[in-house]
Scaffold this active site. Structure first.
Site, mmCIF file in Angstrom:
data_model
loop_
_atom_site.group_PDB
_atom_site.id
_atom_site.type_symbol
_atom_site.label_atom_id
_atom_site.label_comp_id
_atom_site.label_asym_id
_atom_site.label_seq_id
_atom_site.Cartn_x
_atom_site.Cartn_y
_atom_site.Cartn_z
ATOM 1 C CG ASP A 66 -0.360 -0.049 2.533
ATOM 2 O OD1 ASP A 66 0.878 -0.175 2.604
ATOM 3 O OD2 ASP A 66 -1.080 0.031 3.525
ATOM 4 C CE1 TYR A 68 7.514 3.749 1.365
ATOM 5 C CE2 TYR A 68 7.366 5.073 -0.619
ATOM 6 C CZ TYR A 68 7.979 4.067 0.108
ATOM 7 O OH TYR A 68 9.050 3.387 -0.430
ATOM 8 C CG PHE A 79 8.884 -0.285 -3.447
ATOM 9 C CD1 PHE A 79 9.186 -0.717 -2.165
ATOM 10 C CD2 PHE A 79 8.217 -1.158 -4.298
ATOM 11 C CE1 PHE A 79 8.847 -1.989 -1.738
ATOM 12 C CE2 PHE A 79 7.878 -2.441 -3.892
ATOM 13 C CZ PHE A 79 8.195 -2.857 -2.596
ATOM 14 C CG HIS A 191 9.155 -6.318 1.538
ATOM 15 N ND1 HIS A 191 9.692 -5.134 2.013
ATOM 16 C CD2 HIS A 191 8.063 -5.964 0.818
ATOM 17 C CE1 HIS A 191 8.953 -4.121 1.610
ATOM 18 N NE2 HIS A 191 7.956 -4.593 0.876
#
Length: 226
Positions: A66, A68, A79, A191
């Site tokens: 989702d 920031y 990202f 991740h």
């Protein structure tokens, strides 16, 4: 959802946008904002990944979870943060792996627009979030829309790369099994967050592996410099 769906994505998204689930999502988002809650990214930026990367130009899909949830950070690309914003820890680790993999020095900013413009679809599973509340808009209906985007890429005959970082992104292999079709290339690893990057993200070489596949497929490599 006041953002306009780009023309290249409409055939894939019109059916799901006409669904009751999408109508409920749109009404819920309006109610949240009318109640005074801050939602990121702001209207006009929520479909930016689709604006910058038309369906017929997608070479690589990088899935985030989702947006920031801090002020000024979310810009509609997974990202990525606008120039001038502090680079988040996960992106710093992505840059470290980029340097290790391709020798590209870490950029001084976190804006990944240059990737998106070359065919890297930087898509989050949920496209909005409440300020300060990570994951707050998960399960509200965005997943049906973003799954349709990923499925549309996977359904094309053109070979594509799916970069799946972390367990959440890797669930798409079950939800959208076409991702694993022989003509496509899946790169799955932990991740890049500080909690998991040293468990296999570092050293996974996603950038060079993706480019090697694209070149072998005749689609042309991505210039990963930003």
């Amino acid at each position: 959802m006041s953002d306009t769906v780009p023309a290249s994505w409409r055939p894939a998204l019109d059916p799901v946008l006409a669904s009751e689930e999408a109508r409920i999502l749109g009404g819920w988002l309006r109610a949240e904002e009318e109640a005074g809650k801050t939602v990121y990214p702001p209207r006009g930026m929520r479909l930016r990944a689709l604006d910058l990367t038309p369906l017929d130009r997608v070479k690589i899909v990088i899935l985030g979870q989702d947006p920031y949830h801090g002020p000024g950070q979310a810009m509609g690309l997974s990202f990525s943060v606008p120039e001038g914003e502090k680079i988040p820890p996960s992106l710093r680790n992505i840059y470290k792996e980029l340097e290790s993999d391709l020798g590209i020095a870490p950029p001084a900013h976190g804006d990944l627009t240059a990737w998106a413009q070359q065919g890297v679809l930087l898509l989050n599973t949920s496209l909005t979030v409440e300020a300060g509340q990570a994951g707050s808009h998960a399960g509200r209906g965005w997943e049906a829309i973003t799954d349709a985007c990923v499925a549309a890429v996977a359904a094309r005959e053109e070979p594509s790369v799916f970069i799946l970082w972390g367990a959440h992104a890797q669930k798409k292999l079950t939800t959208i099994p076409e991702i694993a079709a022989p003509r496509h290339f899946v790169i799955a690893s932990p991740h890049p967050s500080p909690l998991s990057a040293r468990r296999g993200f570092f050293g996974s070489r996603p950038f060079s592996r993706a480019n090697a596949f694209l070149e072998e497929s005749g689609r042309g490599a991505v210039d990963w410099r930003v």
